[in-house]
Motif scaffolding. Structure first.
Motif, PDB file in Angstrom:
ATOM      1  N   UNK A 170       0.833  -1.198   0.000  1.00  0.00           N
ATOM      2  CA  UNK A 170       0.000   0.000   0.000  1.00  0.00           C
ATOM      3  C   UNK A 170       0.871   1.253   0.000  1.00  0.00           C
ATOM      4  N   UNK A 171       0.406   2.286  -0.701  1.00  0.00           N
ATOM      5  CA  UNK A 171       0.963   3.632  -0.600  1.00  0.00           C
ATOM      6  C   UNK A 171      -0.196   4.533  -0.192  1.00  0.00           C
TER       7      UNK A 171
ATOM      8  N   UNK B 121       4.143  -4.460   2.646  1.00  0.00           N
ATOM      9  CA  UNK B 121       4.937  -3.244   2.705  1.00  0.00           C
ATOM     10  C   UNK B 121       3.997  -2.053   2.546  1.00  0.00           C
ATOM     11  N   UNK B 122       4.169  -1.058   3.407  1.00  0.00           N
ATOM     12  CA  UNK B 122       3.346   0.152   3.341  1.00  0.00           C
ATOM     13  C   UNK B 122       4.246   1.375   3.405  1.00  0.00           C
ATOM     14  N   UNK B 123       3.983   2.361   2.551  1.00  0.00           N
ATOM     15  CA  UNK B 123       4.707   3.632   2.554  1.00  0.00           C
ATOM     16  C   UNK B 123       3.698   4.767   2.658  1.00  0.00           C
ATOM     17  N   UNK B 124       4.064   5.808   3.410  1.00  0.00           N
ATOM     18  CA  UNK B 124       3.157   6.926   3.672  1.00  0.00           C
ATOM     19  C   UNK B 124       3.750   8.210   3.089  1.00  0.00           C
ATOM     20  N   UNK B 125       2.904   9.037   2.507  1.00  0.00           N
ATOM     21  CA  UNK B 125       3.307  10.380   2.086  1.00  0.00           C
ATOM     22  C   UNK B 125       2.316  11.378   2.668  1.00  0.00           C
TER      23      UNK B 125
ATOM     24  N   UNK C 260       8.055   1.202   5.039  1.00  0.00           N
ATOM     25  CA  UNK C 260       9.204   1.610   4.233  1.00  0.00           C
ATOM     26  C   UNK C 260       9.023   3.073   3.834  1.00  0.00           C
ATOM     27  N   UNK C 261      10.044   3.640   3.191  1.00  0.00           N
ATOM     28  CA  UNK C 261       9.920   4.991   2.647  1.00  0.00           C
ATOM     29  C   UNK C 261      10.329   6.113   3.569  1.00  0.00           C
ATOM     30  N   UNK C 262      11.245   5.848   4.511  1.00  0.00           N
ATOM     31  CA  UNK C 262      11.743   6.909   5.387  1.00  0.00           C
ATOM     32  C   UNK C 262      12.568   7.919   4.577  1.00  0.00           C
ATOM     33  N   UNK C 263      12.511   9.187   4.971  1.00  0.00           N
ATOM     34  CA  UNK C 263      13.147  10.265   4.206  1.00  0.00           C
ATOM     35  C   UNK C 263      14.006  11.132   5.115  1.00  0.00           C
ATOM     36  N   UNK C 264      15.206  11.451   4.652  1.00  0.00           N
ATOM     37  CA  UNK C 264      16.119  12.334   5.373  1.00  0.00           C
ATOM     38  C   UNK C 264      15.538  13.748   5.427  1.00  0.00           C
TER      39      UNK C 264
ATOM     40  N   UNK D  87       9.072   9.517   8.719  1.00  0.00           N
ATOM     41  CA  UNK D  87       8.579   8.155   8.525  1.00  0.00           C
ATOM     42  C   UNK D  87       7.695   8.051   7.282  1.00  0.00           C
ATOM     43  N   UNK D  88       7.968   8.882   6.313  1.00  0.00           N
ATOM     44  CA  UNK D  88       7.267   8.898   5.038  1.00  0.00           C
ATOM     45  C   UNK D  88       7.787  10.063   4.206  1.00  0.00           C
TER      46      UNK D  88
END
Length: 205
Positions: free
Chosen positions: A82-83, A118-122, A153-157, A175-176
């Motif tokens: 999922x996104x 796997x799930x990524x959040x924006x 998944x999908x952590x961003x600096x 965390x997204x």
């Protein structure tokens, strides 16, 4: 408010082109589902526009962007990944931070079985006017998905962003994917493209 409307207009052409190209593809309730489910909710249209960019940049099979308020939450278990995306509207809140349909379904999501997915959040926020609460809703959605057993998944600096504080920074990273359509809309396409490549490399497919 003008900036929000102008920003939404920027993406109208891309959104219409994407939807036209995908019109013949099966929807999540019609025929076989695509592996990755793409869901959002929005107040001003910015998060919907971001979802359209993700649809355009993601290289794998993915559904058309769908408002989370229009689906049966149990259907989320039917996707292998999922996104999901949410704006931050209720700044400073501990709960109900997005001010959208997400606020009504997070408890239901926590009761799902998303184990093995796997799930990524924006999310969208305003780093200038609300820099003390930048994209806080990302963490709220992230936590609900994680509580349901998902592999996140999908952590961003955060070093590429100008903000004061965010509840969505965990262990030194967002965390997204945070997006700022009010002040940095010119960076959205590149940020989305890099993130889509990242989460694909992290096994979201």
């Amino acid at each position: 408010m003008n900036a929000r409307f102008l920003t939404k207009t920027q993406f109208t052409g891309a959104r219409l082109a994407i939807k036209a190209a995908q019109r013949t593809r099966s929807n999540m309730r019609m025929g076989a589902r695509a592996e990755v489910g793409l869901f959002y909710s929005t107040s001003t249209g910015n998060t919907e526009a971001a979802a359209d960019w993700i649809k355009a940049k993601f290289s794998g099979e993915i559904t058309d962007p769908t408002d989370i308020g229009e689906v049966d939450i149990s259907d989320l278990e039917g996707y292998s990944s999922l996104i999901v995306g949410a704006p931050t509207w209720n700044t400073g809140a501990d709960e109900g931070r997005s001010g959208t349909a997400w606020d009504e379904v997070l408890d239901e999501i926590r009761d799902l079985d998303l184990g093995g997915k796997k799930v990524a959040v924006f999310g969208c926020g305003d780093s200038s006017s609300y820099g003390d609460y930048f994209c806080d809703a990302i963490e709220e959605v992230y936590s609900a998905m994680k509580d349901a057993g998902a592999s996140m998944v999908g952590f961003v600096d955060p070093s590429g962003y100008d903000f004061a504080e965010s509840k969505s920074v965990l262990d030194g990273k967002f965390c997204g994917l945070p997006l700022d359509e009010d002040n940095e809309s010119d960076m959205t396409e590149d940020r989305v493209a890099a993130w889509c490549e990242q989460i694909s490399g992290e096994g979201l497919a």
